[in-house]
Design a protein around this motif. Structure first.
Motif, PDB file in Angstrom:
ATOM      1  N   ASP A 444      30.807  54.562  43.181  1.00 54.21           N
ATOM      2  CA  ASP A 444      31.315  53.610  43.807  1.00 54.21           C
ATOM      3  C   ASP A 444      31.974  54.167  45.273  1.00 54.21           C
ATOM      4  OD1 ASP A 444      32.659  51.058  44.044  1.00 54.21           O
ATOM      5  OD2 ASP A 444      34.408  51.731  43.240  1.00 54.21           O
ATOM      6  N   ARG A 447      29.888  52.379  50.447  1.00 50.59           N
ATOM      7  CA  ARG A 447      31.213  51.269  51.907  1.00 50.59           C
ATOM      8  C   ARG A 447      30.604  50.371  52.640  1.00 50.59           C
ATOM      9  NH1 ARG A 447      33.695  52.345  47.309  1.00 50.59           N
ATOM     10  NH2 ARG A 447      35.862  52.417  46.935  1.00 50.59           N
ATOM     11  N   ARG A 464      29.424  47.816  45.891  1.00 51.25           N
ATOM     12  CA  ARG A 464      30.496  47.793  45.478  1.00 51.25           C
ATOM     13  C   ARG A 464      30.608  47.999  43.457  1.00 51.25           C
ATOM     14  NH1 ARG A 464      36.234  48.011  47.911  1.00 51.25           N
ATOM     15  NH2 ARG A 464      35.316  48.852  49.697  1.00 51.25           N
TER      16      ARG A 464
END
Length: 635
Positions: A444, A447, A464
């Motif tokens: 994760d 971005r 994401r």
């Protein structure tokens, strides 16, 4: 006959008396600003009683928002005249710090960002102004209008009295505030009020912060009425002594009125932000508020004797300016989301809301005082542009700034580009060498979205919370590439400090962190797009590679008109017209067109470049109507 004549005389006398009373009321309370320029300028807008007064006379604010940075400068006058013709007496606008100071020490108050010219134009047209200089403005802008270079400070605490933030605010205000001080009411200008920050009650991380911002404004010469703006449940924590609290709402209810009266009794009541619509996010429906609901709510507000401002014309978030929502999960906003289903459409068209609003306000202001509605601009469906040249992403890399080599991934904001101010928007390409296949894990740390390639062949997508991807086996050393897009930093919420983009942590292959990256900044600024003129463009092949740039030409005969770009058959990317970043498109919608104002076009040949990530049909269409997607009423 004598009795009849006497009665007729009495009727005329009574009618004359009634006419005088009505005329006095309209003159005293609602006469337009243009007729009041000759008043003295000693007191300004005051809130010492249950009603606002302007230079001692009762004053009712009917305000509308138009953001100068979202409207082509060539159309400023047109949009403000349409506002004036609707019966509005006050213009409100935010001031986006991120646009006015894109880098430390670099300030821009020229051309499209000439705030002084915009406010002066409002004064010329007879409009008062409420200025909203931030420093945080929200406004559905990336990071709420704060510059991303602030995030280079690893200890940064935005919207607090943390020294790194207050020093930056002071530097910005030292440039901004002296420009607007001479435009205040008491100095002969149109600015009657200034807002302190924006909706701070929903953030509320530092009890000293609002006082700091208030003093930062006043110490530099702001002397007009100060206001704050918050939702009903954060009015107290978002206010500051010496500033009038105002409401944000979409529906009028007793709860909101009681909350405002509880923290601010015996003071004028004002709705600073009545939301006439809502913003859109990618992959969902287009939000609309029925015109009848808008007018009904405004009628209720006005019957209560409250002043009100609302989004009159949303304009466009050209380029990569759009923000994002943090809750319940990250969702990026579409560029046209600030259309907000407003009375004046994105392209300046009159909507049903406009006509209903004008009719409503005519009941409060004599129709004879309304200027005529300006004529609409012509819109044209131009012939499609057939792209005929192609440039692969990989061939364009040599036209970026010098690539940066790093043992570990570096986020956008901390890349040593743009005079060491980092990268604000766009894409970043991370490349490293691998010697095996296996399971790739993002943890994760992407971005917000990454296309993944091995030896420049696409193998999959990271989003994401989509954190695993299989890498095919292969021999020898191969290049693993991640093209990461910043889809927009959130513009609200309590996680503003955590809005770093690009790769924000390790990427694992078979649970081993990847190292030794070469990083390319692809912010796609005008200087980069201009440099592509020297790139090795090739005639469009039958099966071009993706991602890539596709070039075509739009021919305009005569004076350029507004139009709407539509890309059926394309997947996701960015459109550039004559080097200007018009904005993102994405087939998932809801928005299917991008507004292209006539002033952005030339008579004759116009260059069209599309950066497409994955697939396209190589034809760019130009329509005379927008397509904002399937609509859903706001509940």
């Amino acid at each position: 006959m004598v009795v009849l004549r006497i009665r007729t005389v009495h009727r005329r006398k009574y009618a004359l008396i009634c006419l005088c009373v009505v005329g006095f009321f309209m003159y005293r309370y609602l006469r337009p600003a243009v007729a009041r320029r000759s008043m003295s300028r000693n007191v300004g807008l005051s809130a010492n009683t249950s009603q606002f007064t302007l230079e001692g006379e009762p004053f009712y604010i009917i305000g509308g928002s138009i953001h100068y940075f979202r409207v082509p400068r060539a159309y400023w006058r047109d949009r403000l005249m349409k506002m004036k013709a609707c019966g509005i007496n006050t213009l409100t606008t935010y001031v986006p710090w991120s646009l006015h100071q894109p880098e430390r020490g670099i300030f821009n108050f020229n051309t499209q960002l000439d705030l002084v010219a915009y406010i002066s134009l409002a004064a010329e047209l007879g409009l008062w102004v409420i200025l909203r200089p931030g420093p945080y403005v929200s406004a559905e802008l990336d990071l709420g209008g704060l510059p991303s270079w602030l995030l280079q400070d690893g200890s940064m605490r935005l919207r607090t009295t943390y020294s790194g933030f207050t020093q930056a605010v002071n530097t910005f205000f030292d440039k901004l505030i002296p420009k607007v001080v001479p435009l205040q009411f008491k100095k002969g200008g149109p600015i009657i009020a200034v807002q302190v920050e924006n909706e701070y009650g929903s953030y509320d991380q530092d009890q000293s912060y609002m006082l700091f911002i208030k003093e930062a404004l006043q110490s530099r010469g702001i002397s007009e009425l100060l206001i704050t703006s918050d939702r009903h449940n954060t009015l107290k924590s978002g206010g500051v002594d010496g500033a009038i609290r105002t409401l944000k709402l979409q529906k009028v209810n007793q709860r909101d009125m009681l909350a405002l009266n509880a923290v601010q009794p015996n003071s004028p009541a004002m709705v600073m932000d009545y939301w006439t619509g809502w913003f859109d996010v990618w992959g969902e429906l287009h939000h609309v508020l029925p015109p009848e609901d808008m007018v009904s709510t405004l009628r209720k507000i006005m019957r209560r004797g409250m002043s009100v401002t609302y989004m009159f014309h949303g304009g466009s978030s050209f380029g990569f300016l759009s923000g994002a929502l943090p809750d319940p999960s990250y969702r990026a906003l579409v560029p046209v989301m600030v259309d907000y289903d407003a009375p004046l459409s994105e392209s300046g068209e009159y909507t049903q809301k406009y006509h209903l609003l004008r009719d409503l306000l005519s009941r409060y202001i004599a129709v004879s005082n309304f200027p005529d509605m300006p004529a609409l601009h012509y819109r044209e469906a131009y012939e499609p542009a057939i792209t005929y040249q192609h440039l692969s992403l990989w061939d364009a890399l040599s036209f970026t700034e010098e690539p940066f080599k790093s043992a570990r991934p570096v986020n956008m904001e901390n890349l040593p580009v743009n005079n060491k101010n980092g990268q604000s928007y766009g894409y970043t390409l991370y490349e490293t060498t691998i010697t095996s296949g296996g399971l790739l894990k993002s943890g994760d740390n992407v971005r917000d979205r990454a296309l993944v390639f091995v030896d420049r062949t696409y193998i999959g997508l990271f989003k994401r919370h989509s954190v695993e991807l299989a890498v095919p086996d292969g021999k020898g050393h191969r290049t693993l590439s991640l093209l990461v897009e910043n889809c927009g930093r959130v513009h609200q919420g309590k996680d503003l400090d955590k809005q770093h983009k690009g790769l924000v942590g390790d990427i694992l292959l078979n649970n081993i962190p990847l190292r030794d990256f070469t990083i390319y900044s692809l912010d796609m600024k005008p200087s980069f797009m201009d440099s592509l003129y020297q790139a090795p463009w090739k005639t469009l092949p039958e099966n071009p590679s993706f991602p890539g740039f596709f070039m075509g030409r739009l021919f305009v005969y005569g004076y350029p008109s507004d139009t709407f770009v539509k890309l059926p058959g394309w997947s996701k990317g960015v459109v550039f017209i004559n080097g200007l970043n018009l904005g993102r498109y994405w087939s998932i919608g809801p928005q299917q067109t991008l507004y292209l104002p006539g002033p952005f076009l030339n008579s004759g040949i116009n260059q069209v470049i599309v950066f497409e990530e994955q697939e396209g049909d190589f034809t760019v269409h130009f329509e005379d109507e927008p397509d904002l997607g399937m609509a859903a009423d706001i509940q």
